[in-house]
Motif scaffolding. Structure first.
Motif, PDB file in Angstrom:
ATOM      1  N   ILE A  77       8.782  -7.256  10.344  1.00  0.00           N
ATOM      2  CA  ILE A  77       8.327  -6.146  11.008  1.00  0.00           C
ATOM      3  C   ILE A  77       6.818  -5.592  10.818  1.00  0.00           C
ATOM      4  N   VAL A  78       6.198  -4.825  11.365  1.00  0.00           N
ATOM      5  CA  VAL A  78       5.183  -4.816  10.966  1.00  0.00           C
ATOM      6  C   VAL A  78       4.943  -3.472  10.896  1.00  0.00           C
ATOM      7  N   ARG A  79       5.837  -2.403  11.917  1.00  0.00           N
ATOM      8  CA  ARG A  79       5.661  -1.136  12.290  1.00  0.00           C
ATOM      9  C   ARG A  79       6.984  -0.104  12.485  1.00  0.00           C
ATOM     10  N   LYS A  99      16.582   1.412   2.295  1.00  0.00           N
ATOM     11  CA  LYS A  99      17.478  -0.187   2.119  1.00  0.00           C
ATOM     12  C   LYS A  99      16.938  -0.836   2.981  1.00  0.00           C
ATOM     13  N   PHE A 100      16.475  -0.625   4.104  1.00  0.00           N
ATOM     14  CA  PHE A 100      16.361  -1.522   5.060  1.00  0.00           C
ATOM     15  C   PHE A 100      14.881  -2.595   4.318  1.00  0.00           C
ATOM     16  N   PHE A 101      14.506  -2.407   4.022  1.00  0.00           N
ATOM     17  CA  PHE A 101      12.939  -2.971   3.049  1.00  0.00           C
ATOM     18  C   PHE A 101      12.616  -1.682   1.752  1.00  0.00           C
ATOM     19  N   PRO A 102      13.686  -3.358   1.444  1.00  0.00           N
ATOM     20  CA  PRO A 102      13.870  -3.248  -0.273  1.00  0.00           C
ATOM     21  C   PRO A 102      12.445  -3.283  -1.328  1.00  0.00           C
ATOM     22  N   SER A 103      11.818  -4.786  -0.772  1.00  0.00           N
ATOM     23  CA  SER A 103      10.604  -5.359  -0.877  1.00  0.00           C
ATOM     24  C   SER A 103       8.950  -4.828  -0.286  1.00  0.00           C
ATOM     25  N   TYR A 104       8.924  -5.844   0.699  1.00  0.00           N
ATOM     26  CA  TYR A 104       7.645  -5.041   1.797  1.00  0.00           C
ATOM     27  C   TYR A 104       8.202  -4.243   2.751  1.00  0.00           C
ATOM     28  N   VAL A 105       7.084  -3.351   2.768  1.00  0.00           N
ATOM     29  CA  VAL A 105       7.026  -2.008   3.896  1.00  0.00           C
ATOM     30  C   VAL A 105       6.032  -2.257   4.514  1.00  0.00           C
ATOM     31  N   PRO A 106       6.825  -1.864   6.365  1.00  0.00           N
ATOM     32  CA  PRO A 106       5.875  -2.564   7.379  1.00  0.00           C
ATOM     33  C   PRO A 106       5.328  -0.384   6.960  1.00  0.00           C
ATOM     34  N   ALA A 107       4.282  -0.263   8.331  1.00  0.00           N
ATOM     35  CA  ALA A 107       3.259   0.695   8.268  1.00  0.00           C
ATOM     36  C   ALA A 107       4.784   1.123   8.767  1.00  0.00           C
ATOM     37  N   LEU A 108       3.987   2.939   9.053  1.00  0.00           N
ATOM     38  CA  LEU A 108       5.308   3.933   9.235  1.00  0.00           C
ATOM     39  C   LEU A 108       4.986   5.208   9.907  1.00  0.00           C
ATOM     40  N   THR A 109       5.031   5.669  10.976  1.00  0.00           N
ATOM     41  CA  THR A 109       5.209   6.952  11.551  1.00  0.00           C
ATOM     42  C   THR A 109       6.602   7.846  11.972  1.00  0.00           C
ATOM     43  N   SER A 157       1.750   5.481   0.094  1.00  0.00           N
ATOM     44  CA  SER A 157       2.968   5.666   0.260  1.00  0.00           C
ATOM     45  C   SER A 157       3.732   4.763  -0.037  1.00  0.00           C
ATOM     46  N   PRO A 158       5.423   4.643  -1.213  1.00  0.00           N
ATOM     47  CA  PRO A 158       6.019   3.811  -1.606  1.00  0.00           C
ATOM     48  C   PRO A 158       6.588   3.222  -0.497  1.00  0.00           C
ATOM     49  N   LEU A 159       6.555   4.044   0.559  1.00  0.00           N
ATOM     50  CA  LEU A 159       7.215   3.929   2.212  1.00  0.00           C
ATOM     51  C   LEU A 159       6.592   3.049   2.946  1.00  0.00           C
ATOM     52  N   SER A 160       5.615   2.618   3.251  1.00  0.00           N
ATOM     53  CA  SER A 160       4.665   2.362   4.130  1.00  0.00           C
ATOM     54  C   SER A 160       3.098   1.276   3.089  1.00  0.00           C
ATOM     55  N   THR A 161       2.793   0.510   4.348  1.00  0.00           N
ATOM     56  CA  THR A 161       2.148   0.253   3.670  1.00  0.00           C
ATOM     57  C   THR A 161       0.680   0.642   5.113  1.00  0.00           C
ATOM     58  N   HIS A 168      -4.182 -10.835  15.842  1.00  0.00           N
ATOM     59  CA  HIS A 168      -4.845 -10.516  16.060  1.00  0.00           C
ATOM     60  C   HIS A 168      -5.025  -9.172  16.307  1.00  0.00           C
ATOM     61  N   TYR A 169      -4.555  -8.277  15.364  1.00  0.00           N
ATOM     62  CA  TYR A 169      -4.417  -6.866  15.814  1.00  0.00           C
ATOM     63  C   TYR A 169      -4.514  -6.222  14.562  1.00  0.00           C
ATOM     64  N   ASN A 170      -4.316  -4.979  14.139  1.00  0.00           N
ATOM     65  CA  ASN A 170      -4.100  -4.350  12.543  1.00  0.00           C
ATOM     66  C   ASN A 170      -3.130  -3.209  13.139  1.00  0.00           C
ATOM     67  N   ASN A 171      -2.088  -2.774  12.143  1.00  0.00           N
ATOM     68  CA  ASN A 171      -1.410  -1.366  12.634  1.00  0.00           C
ATOM     69  C   ASN A 171      -1.104  -0.830  11.171  1.00  0.00           C
ATOM     70  N   LEU A 172      -2.090   0.604  11.613  1.00  0.00           N
ATOM     71  CA  LEU A 172      -2.520   1.196  10.636  1.00  0.00           C
ATOM     72  C   LEU A 172      -1.140   2.459  10.801  1.00  0.00           C
ATOM     73  N   SER A 173      -0.754   2.801   9.501  1.00  0.00           N
ATOM     74  CA  SER A 173       0.775   3.994   8.502  1.00  0.00           C
ATOM     75  C   SER A 173       0.223   5.014   9.590  1.00  0.00           C
ATOM     76  N   ALA A 174       0.312   6.117  10.823  1.00  0.00           N
ATOM     77  CA  ALA A 174      -0.514   7.592  10.801  1.00  0.00           C
ATOM     78  C   ALA A 174      -0.574   8.063   9.468  1.00  0.00           C
ATOM     79  N   GLN A 175      -1.475   8.731   9.546  1.00  0.00           N
ATOM     80  CA  GLN A 175      -2.163   9.453   8.366  1.00  0.00           C
ATOM     81  C   GLN A 175      -2.325  10.447   8.906  1.00  0.00           C
TER      82      GLN A 175
END
Length: 423
Positions: A77-79, A99-109, A157-161, A168-175
């Motif tokens: 999952i990327v976002r 609990k569903f993302f114990p290590s890697y965390v995706p972009a988040l909104t 944030s520890p909850l998102s990257t 060919h896409y970058n997905n940014l966490s909502a700022q």
């Protein structure tokens, strides 16, 4: 035609059957677009018992079931986008999310909306990387890697990257309008907050050597729709950003909606989807460079100086959210939600056809409703445009829409021909 990218819609019995005419997941090229998942027990078709924690858990279980049904894992999952009925539930939902993302965390909104289908407390959607691609009998670069990156020059944030790139896409966490040095909201009103959101996005892009004008889509979430003019005033100082973009008058595709609540009680939150011409290795050089952004407007659909109707990059077209505006008058069409839904979809159809595509190329639809009770009436119209129910979909109820519209719809469209350098 077996060598061409194909739109691939799939469903599994291990996740809830869609409550409308849409598919659980629709893949095209290197991304899977999942329909937003409600906290429905797939066996009963009803909302699970309990409060927001139980509902959040079921949403993520449903996503996990869909992801695994197409031979992927949660780390693909990327976002993640979380819609809450009450923003005060954010900590409880985050506890489940972690609990569903114990290590890697995706972009988040995360936003709070006025209403969700079935009166749910939470709804979650996901965008998944698809390394194998969707060329029948011709797997594509299955060893593409996901590039997740953070910079201290933007809020961490520890909850998102902050930025998750794939292909060919970058997905940014909502700022949010957070000062990265203090971790707190900046002082001032909506203008200052908008500026900080966009500064944070720019800092993230600069940290990965991506220019600001490589943004293809911007989504603006406002606490008060009445602030839109103030936000636009600041927005125009950021777009276009470069001399090249100014010469072409390039602005990204855009969606702006009012939400009922934002994290930290912010007035505005902004997310971005960014083109990534260098791709994510390993890729051969000729597959990585020279891909161009193709921005297009047609006189057959409503135009705006603040957005481009459709922005294509690589294998996707991103269409600005369409209001039920008559393109000839620029005003909302007469009638109720059925007429308005029809006009939104006609505008999308006109844009899609203007770039030599058809509605069957649409992979994702997002619907924003002033009244969630209108969903059945909207579906009646919707099925005349998508009789096969192929696109993945998200529907939320929002507090207000521009021009006091009853509905607004945005779309993501597959783009098999890609965007190679101009001859």
């Amino acid at each position: 035609m077996s060598r061409y990218n194909a739109v691939l819609a799939r469903n599994t019995e291990n996740a809830p059957k869609s409550i409308g005419p849409y598919s659980q997941t629709v893949a095209f090229s290197h991304y899977n677009n999942l329909s937003a998942q409600l906290p429905i027990d797939p066996k009963s078709g009803e909302l699970v018992a309990g409060g927001v924690k139980e509902q959040a858990g079921q949403c993520f279980k449903n996503i996990k079931a869909i992801v695994e049904s197409i031979d992927h894992i949660m780390d693909d999952i990327v976002r993640i986008t979380i819609f809450l009925k009450n923003i005060s539930d954010i900590d409880a939902v985050n506890e489940v999310y972690a609990k569903f993302f114990p290590s890697y965390v995706p972009a988040l909104t995360t936003v709070a909306v006025t209403a969700l289908p079935m009166n749910a407390l939470v709804q979650v959607e996901a965008l998944i990387s698809n390394g194998e691609g969707t060329i029948p009998e011709a797997p594509q670069a299955g060893d593409l890697i996901k590039a997740a990156r953070n910079t201290e020059n933007a809020p961490v944030s520890p909850l998102s990257t902050q930025a998750v790139a794939f292909s060919h896409y970058n997905n940014l966490s909502a700022q949010l309008p957070i000062d990265p040095r203090t971790g707190k909201l900046i002082a001032g009103g909506v203008k200052e907050q908008t500026g900080q959101c966009l500064k944070n996005i720019k800092a993230i892009l600069e940290s990965i050597d991506v220019p600001f004008d490589d943004i293809v889509k911007i989504n603006i979430f406002l606490k008060n729709l009445s602030d839109i003019e103030a936000v636009n005033e600041v927005y125009k100082t950021f777009f276009p950003d470069s001399a090249i973009a100014r010469a072409a008058a390039y602005v990204p595709a855009r969606t702006a909606v009012a939400v009922s609540g934002l994290p930290m009680d912010a007035l505005v939150q902004i997310e971005a989807v960014v083109s990534h011409g260098d791709g994510t290795p390993p890729q051969v050089v000729e597959d990585r460079h020279g891909i161009v952004i193709k921005a297009n407007n047609t006189g057959g659909a409503p135009k705006s100086s603040l957005s481009t109707q459709t922005v294509a990059f690589s294998h996707y077209n991103h269409i600005s959210a369409q209001l039920p505006l008559d393109p000839k008058t620029g005003e909302v069409v007469n009638g109720g939600v059925k007429e308005q839904a029809g006009q939104c979809l006609e505008n999308i159809k006109t844009i899609v056809e203007s770039v030599n595509h058809v509605m069957g190329d649409v992979v994702k639809i997002n619907i924003f409703l002033k009244n969630i009770e209108d969903i059945d009436a909207v579906d009646e119209v919707y099925t005349t445009f998508f009789p096969g129910g192929i696109p993945a979909r998200r529907t939320v109820g929002v507090s207000a829409l521009p021009k006091n519209a009853l509905i607004q719809i945005e779309a993501v469209v597959s783009h098999a021909e890609g965007t190679p350098p101009k001859a």
